[in-house]
Design a protein around this motif. Structure first.
Motif, PDB file in Angstrom:
ATOM      1  N   ILE A 188      -1.023   9.177   2.615  1.00  0.00           N
ATOM      2  CA  ILE A 188      -2.226   8.334   2.558  1.00  0.00           C
ATOM      3  C   ILE A 188      -1.826   6.859   2.607  1.00  0.00           C
ATOM      4  O   ILE A 188      -2.443   6.051   3.315  1.00  0.00           O
ATOM      5  N   GLY A 189      -0.794   6.492   1.863  1.00  0.00           N
ATOM      6  CA  GLY A 189      -0.316   5.113   1.918  1.00  0.00           C
ATOM      7  C   GLY A 189       0.140   4.720   3.305  1.00  0.00           C
ATOM      8  O   GLY A 189      -0.123   3.601   3.773  1.00  0.00           O
ATOM      9  N   VAL A 190       0.818   5.632   4.018  1.00  0.00           N
ATOM     10  CA  VAL A 190       1.287   5.331   5.375  1.00  0.00           C
ATOM     11  C   VAL A 190       0.103   5.130   6.311  1.00  0.00           C
ATOM     12  O   VAL A 190       0.088   4.201   7.142  1.00  0.00           O
ATOM     13  N   VAL A 191      -0.917   5.997   6.187  1.00  0.00           N
ATOM     14  CA  VAL A 191      -2.092   5.866   7.066  1.00  0.00           C
ATOM     15  C   VAL A 191      -2.802   4.541   6.810  1.00  0.00           C
ATOM     16  O   VAL A 191      -3.195   3.831   7.746  1.00  0.00           O
ATOM     17  N   LEU A 192      -2.974   4.184   5.548  1.00  0.00           N
ATOM     18  CA  LEU A 192      -3.635   2.914   5.239  1.00  0.00           C
ATOM     19  C   LEU A 192      -2.802   1.733   5.723  1.00  0.00           C
ATOM     20  O   LEU A 192      -3.353   0.725   6.189  1.00  0.00           O
ATOM     21  N   ALA A 193      -1.491   1.829   5.604  1.00  0.00           N
ATOM     22  CA  ALA A 193      -0.627   0.744   6.090  1.00  0.00           C
ATOM     23  C   ALA A 193      -0.727   0.600   7.601  1.00  0.00           C
ATOM     24  O   ALA A 193      -0.769  -0.521   8.137  1.00  0.00           O
ATOM     25  N   LEU A 194      -0.770   1.715   8.325  1.00  0.00           N
ATOM     26  CA  LEU A 194      -0.920   1.641   9.784  1.00  0.00           C
ATOM     27  C   LEU A 194      -2.262   1.028  10.163  1.00  0.00           C
ATOM     28  O   LEU A 194      -2.355   0.294  11.160  1.00  0.00           O
ATOM     29  N   ALA A 246     -13.148   6.454   0.656  1.00  0.00           N
ATOM     30  CA  ALA A 246     -12.976   7.694  -0.108  1.00  0.00           C
ATOM     31  C   ALA A 246     -11.549   7.818  -0.639  1.00  0.00           C
ATOM     32  O   ALA A 246     -11.329   8.086  -1.832  1.00  0.00           O
ATOM     33  N   VAL A 247     -10.553   7.601   0.235  1.00  0.00           N
ATOM     34  CA  VAL A 247      -9.173   7.741  -0.220  1.00  0.00           C
ATOM     35  C   VAL A 247      -8.788   6.616  -1.173  1.00  0.00           C
ATOM     36  O   VAL A 247      -8.013   6.810  -2.123  1.00  0.00           O
ATOM     37  N   MET A 248      -9.333   5.403  -0.959  1.00  0.00           N
ATOM     38  CA  MET A 248      -9.027   4.312  -1.882  1.00  0.00           C
ATOM     39  C   MET A 248      -9.701   4.536  -3.230  1.00  0.00           C
ATOM     40  O   MET A 248      -9.164   4.149  -4.272  1.00  0.00           O
ATOM     41  N   ARG A 307       2.285  20.030  -7.251  1.00  0.00           N
ATOM     42  CA  ARG A 307       2.589  18.624  -7.544  1.00  0.00           C
ATOM     43  C   ARG A 307       3.428  18.002  -6.436  1.00  0.00           C
ATOM     44  O   ARG A 307       3.197  16.846  -6.043  1.00  0.00           O
ATOM     45  N   ARG A 308       4.391  18.741  -5.929  1.00  0.00           N
ATOM     46  CA  ARG A 308       5.208  18.221  -4.834  1.00  0.00           C
ATOM     47  C   ARG A 308       4.332  17.952  -3.610  1.00  0.00           C
ATOM     48  O   ARG A 308       4.490  16.931  -2.921  1.00  0.00           O
ATOM     49  N   GLU A 309       3.414  18.847  -3.374  1.00  0.00           N
ATOM     50  CA  GLU A 309       2.482  18.645  -2.263  1.00  0.00           C
ATOM     51  C   GLU A 309       1.604  17.414  -2.505  1.00  0.00           C
ATOM     52  O   GLU A 309       1.323  16.645  -1.579  1.00  0.00           O
ATOM     53  N   GLY A 310       1.168  17.210  -3.746  1.00  0.00           N
ATOM     54  CA  GLY A 310       0.355  16.041  -4.062  1.00  0.00           C
ATOM     55  C   GLY A 310       1.118  14.740  -3.861  1.00  0.00           C
ATOM     56  O   GLY A 310       0.559  13.749  -3.367  1.00  0.00           O
ATOM     57  N   ARG A 311       2.403  14.717  -4.226  1.00  0.00           N
ATOM     58  CA  ARG A 311       3.204  13.504  -4.006  1.00  0.00           C
ATOM     59  C   ARG A 311       3.342  13.207  -2.520  1.00  0.00           C
ATOM     60  O   ARG A 311       3.265  12.045  -2.089  1.00  0.00           O
ATOM     61  N   LEU A 312       3.529  14.251  -1.710  1.00  0.00           N
ATOM     62  CA  LEU A 312       3.652  14.057  -0.256  1.00  0.00           C
ATOM     63  C   LEU A 312       2.356  13.538   0.332  1.00  0.00           C
ATOM     64  O   LEU A 312       2.360  12.587   1.144  1.00  0.00           O
ATOM     65  N   VAL A 337       0.834  -1.199   0.000  1.00  0.00           N
ATOM     66  CA  VAL A 337       0.000   0.000   0.000  1.00  0.00           C
ATOM     67  C   VAL A 337       0.870   1.251   0.000  1.00  0.00           C
ATOM     68  O   VAL A 337       0.626   2.212  -0.753  1.00  0.00           O
ATOM     69  N   VAL A 338       1.893   1.290   0.821  1.00  0.00           N
ATOM     70  CA  VAL A 338       2.772   2.464   0.869  1.00  0.00           C
ATOM     71  C   VAL A 338       3.479   2.659  -0.465  1.00  0.00           C
ATOM     72  O   VAL A 338       3.527   3.769  -1.022  1.00  0.00           O
ATOM     73  N   LEU A 339       4.052   1.590  -1.012  1.00  0.00           N
ATOM     74  CA  LEU A 339       4.798   1.701  -2.261  1.00  0.00           C
ATOM     75  C   LEU A 339       3.882   2.064  -3.431  1.00  0.00           C
ATOM     76  O   LEU A 339       4.239   2.886  -4.286  1.00  0.00           O
ATOM     77  N   ALA A 340       2.686   1.461  -3.467  1.00  0.00           N
ATOM     78  CA  ALA A 340       1.750   1.770  -4.552  1.00  0.00           C
ATOM     79  C   ALA A 340       1.273   3.213  -4.470  1.00  0.00           C
ATOM     80  O   ALA A 340       1.150   3.895  -5.492  1.00  0.00           O
ATOM     81  N   ALA A 341       0.999   3.691  -3.249  1.00  0.00           N
ATOM     82  CA  ALA A 341       0.560   5.075  -3.090  1.00  0.00           C
ATOM     83  C   ALA A 341       1.665   6.046  -3.509  1.00  0.00           C
ATOM     84  O   ALA A 341       1.404   7.070  -4.156  1.00  0.00           O
ATOM     85  N   ARG A 342       2.898   5.723  -3.168  1.00  0.00           N
ATOM     86  CA  ARG A 342       4.008   6.601  -3.542  1.00  0.00           C
ATOM     87  C   ARG A 342       4.205   6.605  -5.060  1.00  0.00           C
ATOM     88  O   ARG A 342       4.408   7.661  -5.669  1.00  0.00           O
TER      89      ARG A 342
END
Length: 843
Positions: free
Chosen positions: A334-340, A434-436, A324-329, A295-300
């Motif tokens: 989001i990936g980190v939150v889903l992974a947690l 929603a985020v997924m 765009r930089r803000e969108g990447r962050l 999830v983290v790697l796919a989101a990144r």
């Protein structure tokens, strides 16, 4: 929840790659079910078990879902069994119909016929028993499925609306912290207990080389793997040599940014398992670690594709580099939150914890996910507002991104509010889907880009492939097939999706005829083949066979069009028959629809029939010069509904075929190209009419397109108001040059008349004042401010002796008199016996 996202992502990936195993699995399953005969004893036991489970509130949702799947399988078998002995039943019914209607009450019939009717009815009853039993079982199974769905929906609604202690209440913080602390203590205790075991310690020492190898492999891939793939992708995009489809290969290679680090995560988990120091809790966490890492790697990776850095070849969103930089962050967070959230379940065991502790642990993740969804929604709105939208048809993507952005913002705020109040399960059911869903939308955008790049690579169109029709249609198909993925994300069960697919595979009934997707696919394939063969035959007739015959061009066109209509009709009939669609069962439905459609499409039908008549009778053919309804031009094409007429000013006029059949049509060139030309000529009074006739006859006979028989005729038509009127009448061998011949003859007439001194008159009028002295004798009224005095008219000069009197004043018919006569009393303007009246001779 995350497992649903992974399943949805796999569905989309399979669709893009053209594999789609999940799409075909239900069909294969349905086929296996259909081939299995129903076991009614086993079904009775299953139905009783399901009815007991529905009444027992202690049965878990997973068990109910499993039972539902078994009932759905049985229901599919019962549906297939309803058609048992169908062919034999139809045969028996036709045999009974041959015997005629049964006698009326009290009537008799021949003994042999009565005996045969009884035998056939008994056979029919016996053959109908399996179908009736299957139909009864099918209805019971369908009812049980509905009851299970209702129970699951009620439980889900109750769970979502469960109000737990508010996580904002400090009294609940201690239980949450205790839960986290006890979970880490339990993991540490497992490690200590295992280390205290000599056997496990010996096993650890034996596996130490393997552990170190795993750790080394994991460390290299986690630290350098993603960077390697980024560098390789940049080299593909920035290669100096021309590489066809470089965007396709770059996108495929960029997937290594997920694959290589994920391999490192798997190696890390295997390294920890090889230590033999983990127990139940640790193993559950290690089993969830690869999913969390994915999830983290796919989101990144997805954030890097949707919000690319500077110099990227493709940026789907119109945002600045800072945004765009803000969108990447935000994507990475989001990936980190889903992974947690994935790791939270095996770490804290929510089913064993009090609701307040679970709420306190979940609340920070929900709030962060809601804020991230809010911010991503704001970025999408910035994109929608930044794009100019002169054409609504071209800004559909931008408008959709604006709508998605607003929904993400609303859902993000709503989730935080619900969690703060205490509806934590409802908040989780809102924010995580929603985020997924935002992630799945990003996958769809990249899939559309991949399809366009592949199409451009195959066709060689490059960047122009984005505007082609095929990628647009494929993109629309991707959106349609992504609906199950979004349904999985938002909580729809796999069994429900499978049931929907089975319903689609079973088809629908119209007028007693069941139409399934396989029928439609067969119909489409057969019809396309028939249509292709028809076009090939038309091409062969039109280019090779008919041009070698004596049939005129219009007849050849009619034959080719008739073959086309006949071929399409036969292709449709053959496709219906091959697909197994019984048209007789649809006769009543078609008859009912034809009444309403006939009134609405009567003009279209009239034009269609008129087009058939035009092609058969051929009163008008392509290339004819016609005049219909005030439109004159050349027929360019005759279609099934209308005829295109090209006028002489090069505009196309579409004429309904009904107008050509029911109206008056002048065809100048249908049967021959000859036609009469009339050239009017006027000469001044006093001209020699015989000389005029001779000159005009010489001009007419000199025309090369004038036929000899009949010879041109010069007619003296009469005395006009301004001229002596003549007409030149001649027959042209090609009426298409009518205007050109008329122009040449007029030029020649003007030249000859000028040489002969013959005047060509023009219309003029002379107006004479009978007694102009009355103008001087008329007194003017006294001037007033509203009515100023008129200008004075100078008197005539005195007449000298012996000098003739001046002629009366002439008033120019265009400019008028120089005297203002508006307020004067005009004398009698005469045209009496000739005393001062203007003659009409035009001179």
């Amino acid at each position: 929840m995350l497992s649903r996202f992974c399943a949805a992502a796999l569905i989309l990936l399979a669709v893009v790659l053209g594999v789609a195993p999940g799409a075909y699995a239900p069909a294969a399953h349905a086929q296996t079910v259909a081939e299995t005969a129903p076991d009614y004893a086993r079904w009775e036991r299953l139905a009783t078990q399901v009815e007991d489970a529905i009444e027992d509130p202690r049965v878990a949702d997973g068990e109910l879902d499993t039972l539902r799947g078994q009932v759905v399988d049985a229901r599919a078998r019962f549906l297939a069994a309803q058609d048992a002995n169908r062919a034999r039943i139809d045969t028996l019914r036709s045999q009974i119909e041959v015997l005629g209607p049964p006698p009326a009450e009290g009537g008799t019939e021949v003994a042999e016929i009565a005996t045969r009717r009884t035998e056939l009815n008994e056979q029919l009853s016996r053959l109908q028993v399996p179908g009736l039993a299957a139909e009864e079982a099918f209805r019971r199974a369908d009812g049980l499925v509905s009851q299970i769905d209702q129970v699951l929906r009620d439980r889900q609604a109750d769970a979502l609306m469960t109000l737990v202690p508010s996580p904002l209440n400090p009294a609940n913080w201690q239980s949450g912290l205790n839960t986290l602390f006890s979970s880490f203590v339990a993991i540490l205790g497992e490690v200590q207990n295992n280390w205290a075991e000599p056997r496990l310690r010996t096993e650890f020492q034996a596996n130490l080389p393997v552990i170190l190898a795993y750790l080394l492999f994991a460390g290299v891939l986690l630290t350098r793997g993603r960077r390697w793939m980024e560098q390789l992708t940049e080299r593909l995009l920035n290669a100096s040599t021309t590489l066809r489809g470089r965007n396709v290969w770059a996108l495929i290679v960029s997937l290594g940014q997920i694959v290589l680090p994920l391999a490192g995560v798997l190696a890390l988990a295997e390294a920890v398992k090889a230590t033999s120091m983990t127990a139940l809790t640790g193993e559950e966490i290690l089993d969830a670690l690869p999913e969390a890492g994915f999830v983290v790697l796919a989101a990144r990776w997805l954030g890097g594709q949707i919000f690319p850095a500077a110099g990227a070849a493709y940026a789907p969103l119109n945002l600045s580099l800072e945004r765009r930089r803000e969108g990447r962050l935000h994507s990475l967070l989001i990936g980190v939150v889903l992974a947690l959230d994935v790791l939270r379940v095996p770490l804290t065991a929510p089913d064993l914890q009090p609701p307040g502790a679970n709420a306190m642990i979940s609340f920070p993740l929900i709030v962060v996910a809601g804020l991230l969804a809010l911010r991503i929604g704001q970025l999408l709105r910035l994109h929608a507002e930044a794009r100019p939208q002169p054409d609504p048809g071209l800004s559909f993507f931008d408008r959709m991104m604006g709508i998605v952005g607003r929904l993400a913002m609303v859902l993000g705020v709503l989730a935080g509010v619900l969690a703060a109040v205490g509806y934590v399960p409802a908040a989780e059911a809102v924010v995580y889907p929603a985020v997924m869903s935002l992630g799945l939308i990003g996958v769809l955008v990249l899939a559309q880009r991949l399809v366009s790049d592949i199409y451009g690579m195959i066709t060689g169109t490059g960047a122009d492939a984005n505007e082609a029709l095929v990628p647009a249609l494929v993109g629309l198909a991707l959106v349609v097939v992504s609906v199950p993925a979004f349904a999985l994300v938002w909580g729809v069960r796999v069994t429900q999706l499978r049931e929907v697919w089975q319903s689609i595979a079973e088809g629908f009934s119209i007028g007693g005829t069941r139409i399934s997707p396989s029928n439609l696919l067969t119909f489409f394939i057969v019809f396309v083949l028939g249509y292709t063969v028809t076009r090939l035959i038309q091409g062969g007739l039109g280019t090779s066979v008919l041009p070698k015959t004596r049939i005129e061009k219009g007849g050849q066109k009619a034959i080719v069009s008739g073959v086309g209509y006949l071929g399409v009709f036969l292709a449709g009939i053959t496709a219906f028959a091959t697909a197994g669609i019984d048209l007789s069962a649809l006769a009543l439905v078609a008859g009912a629809l034809s009444v309403g459609i006939g009134f609405g499409l009567q003009n279209i039908v009239s034009n269609f029939v008129s087009g058939i008549i035009l092609l058969i009778e051929r009163p008008v053919s392509e290339g004819d010069w016609i005049e219909v309804g005030g439109t004159m031009g050349v027929v360019r094409s005759i279609s099934v509904r209308s005829t295109v007429v090209e006028t002489f000013d090069r505009t196309d006029v579409i004429v309904p075929n009904a107008d050509l059949i029911s109206g008056t049509v002048t065809n100048w060139t249908r049967y021959n190209n000859t036609g009469r030309l009339i050239v009017p000529v006027g000469v001044a009074y006093g001209s020699d009419t015989r000389r005029i006739e001779a000159i005009l006859n010489e001009i007419a006979e000199a025309q090369p397109l004038a036929v000899v028989d009949p010879a041109p005729a010069i007619l003296f038509m009469g005395f006009g108001a301004d001229s002596l009127n003549f007409e030149i009448r001649l027959i042209l061998s090609d009426v298409a040059f009518k205007l050109a011949v008329m122009s040449d003859m007029n030029h020649e007439i003007a030249r000859r008349f000028q040489e002969e001194g013959i005047e060509i008159p023009f219309a003029q009028r002379d107006i004479w004042l009978r007694n102009p002295e009355a103008l001087r004798a008329t007194p003017h009224p006294a001037p007033t401010p509203e009515r100023p005095a008129p200008p004075s008219i100078p008197p005539h000069e005195p007449q000298e002796p012996g000098r003739p009197a001046p002629p009366p004043r002439r008033i120019d018919p265009v400019m008028g008199s120089r005297a203002d006569l508006s307020d004067a009393k005009l004398p009698d303007l005469g045209s009496d016996d000739g005393a001062g009246s203007g003659g009409g001779d035009g001179r």
